[in-house]
Design an enzyme around this catalytic site. Sequence first.
Site, PDB file in Angstrom:
ATOM      1  N   SER A 151       8.780  19.080 -72.079  1.00  0.00           N
ATOM      2  CA  SER A 151       8.924  20.241 -71.513  1.00  0.00           C
ATOM      3  C   SER A 151       7.550  20.172 -70.433  1.00  0.00           C
ATOM      4  CB  SER A 151       8.805  21.514 -72.330  1.00  0.00           C
ATOM      5  OG  SER A 151       8.304  22.740 -71.579  1.00  0.00           O
ATOM      6  N   TYR A 164       5.569  26.513 -79.577  1.00  0.00           N
ATOM      7  CA  TYR A 164       6.063  25.641 -78.560  1.00  0.00           C
ATOM      8  C   TYR A 164       5.568  24.883 -77.846  1.00  0.00           C
ATOM      9  CZ  TYR A 164       9.937  24.635 -75.265  1.00  0.00           C
ATOM     10  OH  TYR A 164      10.972  23.951 -74.527  1.00  0.00           O
TER      11      TYR A 164
HETATM   12  C1  BGC Z   1      11.524  26.368 -71.760  1.00  0.00           C
HETATM   13  C2  BGC Z   1      12.131  27.626 -71.084  1.00  0.00           C
HETATM   14  C3  BGC Z   1      11.199  27.689 -69.907  1.00  0.00           C
HETATM   15  C4  BGC Z   1      10.411  26.635 -69.180  1.00  0.00           C
HETATM   16  C5  BGC Z   1       9.745  27.023 -68.025  1.00  0.00           C
HETATM   17  C6  BGC Z   1      11.003  25.219 -70.980  1.00  0.00           C
HETATM   18  O1  BGC Z   1      10.513  24.343 -71.910  1.00  0.00           O
HETATM   19  O2  BGC Z   1      12.270  26.040 -72.981  1.00  0.00           O
HETATM   20  O3  BGC Z   1      12.262  28.535 -71.794  1.00  0.00           O
HETATM   21  O4  BGC Z   1      11.819  28.699 -69.092  1.00  0.00           O
HETATM   22  O5  BGC Z   1      10.050  25.599 -70.206  1.00  0.00           O
HETATM   23  O6  BGC Z   1       8.401  27.732 -68.557  1.00  0.00           O
END
Ligand code: BGC
Length: 265
Positions: A151, A164
């Site tokens: 991410s 996360y």
């Molecule tokens: C998340 C999303 C988020 C994006 C940008 C991703 O890794 O799962 O929920 O919108 O990052 O912030």
Amino acid sequence: MDCRLDGQVAIVTGGSSGLGYACSEQLAAAGAAVVVNYHSHPEPAEDLAASINDKGGRAIAVGGDVSKEADVAELFGETLGAFGAVDILVANSGMQKDAALTEMTLDQWEAVLSVNLTGQFLCAQAAVRQFERQGRRDVSRALGKIICMSSVHQVIPWAGHVNYAASKGGIMMMMQTIAQEVAGKGIRVNSIAPGAIRTAINETETEGEKGEQLLKLIPYGRIGVAEDVGKAAVWLASDQSDYVVGTTIFVDGGMTLYPAFRGNG
Ligand code: BGC
């Protein structure tokens, strides 16, 4: 550019929705046999496998929790039973359980770390073992390919999402370390770092007023679609990226360019 994956076998964890769904569809369209792994809802995974088979591709749906070693062993076992080999792993399963630091429960912390980080570790370990066991196949230049779903939050801190962000930061260093460790065997390990892609994980953040706010963080001016990520996965899995080792492809419309600094700072 020819990104064909004919004769190859791909496992996509969390393949029945969102980014995993698009990766499964597009790997299949490029010619790979696809194992669509799901955690709790068999129907969408089975429907996707059926639609791939209807189009002349090859796919099966296999349940399993990637954070459980026994489930991962079974996932690989069923893959070998159905297709005889594994050439590509897309370690995609992931979840969010958002809370402010002071509100976050240990369960929320552990749930996200075990699926997002431990799950990718277990699947990568099983994939490398299998690549070595089966040896060279004449379907690809590499012995095997692993694609970790990361991410933008592997580098962008994210208040209210410490579990996360920690899992994705962990994926970055895990991916690089595994890549360094196994590159000499001919195994390519890379990550995709999606930005804001419209899927079920962020439905409420990508619509209406919140969607407008989100767009301010995306220099390219649109929220991504899952196919943007699926296409990157096909390229990373193919021989077109054969010299790409241990890197992260950001598929984020420029989110990591920190647009808030335009005319600021
Ligand atoms: C998340 C999303 C988020 C994006 C940008 C991703 O890794 O799962 O929920 O919108 O990052 O912030």
